[in-house]
Design an enzyme around this catalytic site. Structure first.
Site, mmCIF file in Angstrom:
data_model
loop_
_atom_site.group_PDB
_atom_site.id
_atom_site.type_symbol
_atom_site.label_atom_id
_atom_site.label_comp_id
_atom_site.label_asym_id
_atom_site.label_seq_id
_atom_site.Cartn_x
_atom_site.Cartn_y
_atom_site.Cartn_z
ATOM 1 N N ASN A 274 41.294 42.603 39.481
ATOM 2 C CA ASN A 274 40.396 41.532 39.704
ATOM 3 C C ASN A 274 40.427 41.617 41.211
ATOM 4 O OD1 ASN A 274 38.684 39.264 39.114
ATOM 5 N ND2 ASN A 274 39.707 38.213 40.521
ATOM 6 N N SER A 275 38.868 41.549 41.742
ATOM 7 C CA SER A 275 38.616 41.913 43.129
ATOM 8 C C SER A 275 39.013 43.258 43.651
ATOM 9 C CB SER A 275 39.141 40.528 44.014
ATOM 10 O OG SER A 275 38.801 40.716 45.334
#
Length: 662
Positions: A274-275
């Site tokens: 994520n990210s």
């Protein structure tokens, strides 16, 4: 100093990192440091069994205490976490696990070594119910610059509960901190020690000689160096390889543990992050030329796409050509205009906290960066500039939150990182230190530094440690309390913000150095036919999809054409952080739910041959209500991902062109 000598320096080190016998047998480029077992009752792999307690010695918390403290944060159940989805919920039934979701098993902590002396923390978790019928490995590069335990309860649990081994990498970042004044560093397990004693166990020691460190501190006392900013290695250039090294290590460790049997031919390998971890997921897919990876899930990926004039993204009737932007580009642009733009939407969450917005507006006007003559016009002009630059309208409500989360600190971190500048360079007059109530640098409280591993996200701001403007005419001050020399205002250091902007797009020698570092890791979109799903929130103003996921999808279609198996889900009413505080609770739904569902879909594709979903906009419904009292999230707020989306929701992709419905 050798690793074994460092391990024998005293109880503070030896009690936390005893070198197991397996370390000597590890393959080249891997150092195994610790092997632990968890019974799933008193403690477990997901961190659900043992509740964190106060440190027995706050000045010297041990590794087990820091591990529990790191894993203790749990999102608000009203937002669905722990109630509709998450590590305590059986996804097959939608009901809570009878044992609370605890997972017994083993944990191996290691380093993998990259080029130039770089090293990444790697954690392998092996559940007690490890499947050997359907062998699987989930690789999880960490979000942001977080430490190695951060994404266990957000992503890793998904694999553990399916009987998969899960291997995490901090991608050469993590909370490696060096308090230069006391010469204290964090170790890989989070404990601290004097740099001279830590040796090879130091997660990061600033590359300064004792003489250079003393000279620096004489001029700039109390400063702190962070691995994510000051390693001089540009670790982002190795993110994809870091993930592949972690996967290779996982295969070796599993085979060493089981006496063989684990191969890339009989083991499903999925990478999910994520990210920043989402960006690393895609970089790993591009770098995987040996077929280690079978599937990918990238949540709101911070992926930086190589420019290509053939890329076009259409949203409704608006078209943007070659819209990919680097993180430093969009961070430094937002850093200029977001504080003033906050005044265009004063009822937005946290707007009242941007207390120097009017001063920033006035300074932007004074320096010719705005034309409007009054405050209202300046705020609206700032927001219009953000929209013209490419930010989506849905992000306007997040200007205050986006700025307060610290694009200046993050931009300074990445500028230093990509340019390979050490702490002593203080790029754009920025440094990091603990501050007093007036924002002046001070000695970092020892108890705060002792637990920095559990509290920090890889750098500042964290606790009392923040970004310092060393160019304040009154002397160094915390950046948001400082005065800009050119304007004489407390305007969030416009001079520093303009300097960072020049590094992103300018032509100075430092700017060329930063931009050369960025060029080392730009993505081209070629995932070699791997099944992959990208999930991104339409309201994300931290990593806007307009600059990352959408152009990546376009670049992939140019590289792979009809052979592409990449799918894109853009989620309405979802922002980057999954906040559920007052003002966010009424407006946004959690993107985390869709990251987990994307993992389910990739798993089904790999295990049963089920079709991947079509590219789509997911039309969610905010919780509404009163800020701070929003009704609890229900399944009606978060509709499922459609395998065949409605025509009105379908995202069309063809040879570099991505067309999104409004």
């Amino acid at each position: 100093m050798t690793l074994r000598k460092a391990l024998c320096l005293g109880a503070a080190l030896a009690s936390t990192l005893a070198a197991p016998a397996v370390a000597a047998q590890a393959p080249k480029g891997v150092t195994v440091l610790r092997h632990l077992s968890f019974d799933g009752v008193t403690d477990d792999l997901v961190g659900l069994a043992a509740k964190p307690a106060a440190y027995a010695d706050p000045l010297h918390p041990n590794a087990a205490e820091l591990r529990r403290a790191t894993m203790a944060v749990r999102p608000d159940p009203a937002s669905g976490w722990g109630r509709l989805f998450g590590p305590t919920i059986d996804a097959a039934t939608g009901q809570p696990y009878p044992d609370g979701g605890r997972v017994a098993g083993e944990e191996y902590l290691a380093y993998t070594h990259g080029p130039g002396g770089g090293k990444s923390a790697v954690l392998l978790q092996v559940p007690a119910k490890l499947s050997r019928v359907q062998r699987c490995i989930l690789a999880v590069p960490q979000a942001g610059s977080f430490g190695i335990y951060h994404d266990i309860s957000t992503t890793g649990f998904w694999g553990l509960q399916r009987g998969c081994a899960v291997v995490y990498s901090d991608k050469g970042h993590g909370t490696g901190a060096h308090d230069l004044s006391s010469d204290t560093v964090t170790l890989i397990d989070g404990t601290t020690a004097k740099a001279s004693e830590a040796g090879a166990l130091s997660h990061f020691t600033a590359p300064l000689s004792a003489k250079a460190r003393a000279a620096f501190l004489a001029r700039w006392p109390h400063r702190i160096a962070f691995k994510a900013a000051h390693s001089r290695l540009n670790p982002e250039s190795q993110w994809g390889e870091d993930v592949l090294r972690a996967i290779r290590y996982a295969f070796w460790q599993l085979n060493d543990r089981d006496g063989g049997g684990w191969t890339s031919d009989n083991t499903i390998v999925i990478v999910a992050g994520n990210s920043n971890g989402g960006g690393a997921t895609l970089y790993a897919g591009e770098k995987d030329h040996e077929g280690l990876i079978d599937g990918l899930v990238a949540g709101e990926p911070q992926v930086q796409v190589r420019g290509d004039p053939e890329i076009r993204v259409l949203r409704g009737d608006k078209a943007r050509a070659n819209g990919a932007r680097t993180l430093l580009d969009y961070f430094t642009f937002a850093n200029l205009y977001e504080p003033c733009a906050v005044l265009a939407m004063t009822d937005a969450p946290w707007a009242d906290r941007v207390t120097h917005a009017a001063d920033r507006c006035a300074s932007l006007k004074q320096t010719g960066l705005l034309d409007a003559g009054d405050l209202t016009g300046q705020a609206r002009e700032s927001q219009d500039k953000l929209l013209a630059y490419g930010f989506d309208p849905e992000t306007e409500v997040l200007n205050a939150a986006g700025y307060l989360i610290g694009p200046d600190a993050t931009a300074a971190k990445y500028a230093s990182d990509h340019g390979r500048f050490g702490v002593e360079r203080r790029i754009c007059g920025y440094s990091y230190a603990s501050v007093d109530a007036e924002g002046r640098p001070r000695v970092v409280p020892p108890a705060e530094f002792a637990e920095i591993f559990a509290k920090a996200s890889g750098g500042a701001p964290t606790g009392s440690i923040d970004l310092i403007n060393d160019n304040d005419p009154r002397g160094p001050r915390r950046n948001d309390l400082s005065i800009s020399p050119s304007t004489g205002r407390t305007d969030y250091n416009l001079d520093g913000a303009r300097c960072l902007r020049e590094l992103a797009i300018g032509h100075s020698s430092d700017a060329r150095r930063v931009q050369a570092g960025i060029a080392e890791f730009l993505a081209d979109g070629n995932l070699h036919g791997k099944p992959a799903i990208i999930v991104h929130g339409r309201a994300d103003n931290r990593v806007p999809p307009a600059f990352s996921s959408r152009p990546y999808l376009a670049a992939n279609s140019l590289k792979e054409g009809a052979a592409s198996r990449l799918r894109y889900m853009e989620v309405e009413n979802a922002e980057h952080f999954g906040f559920a505080m007052p003002g966010f609770d009424t407006r946004f739904v959690p993107l985390a739910y869709y990251n987990l569902r994307a993992l389910d879909l990739v798993w089904e594709t790999l295990t049963t041959g089920a079709p991947l979903p079509g590219n789509q906009i997911i039309r969610t419904r905010p919780r509404g209500g009163t800020p701070g009292k929003a009704p609890a999230l229900t399944p009606d707020n978060i509709p499922p991902i459609a395998i065949v989306p409605r025509a009105a929701d379908r995202i069309r992709v063809q040879l570099g062109v991505v067309a999104l419905p409004d």
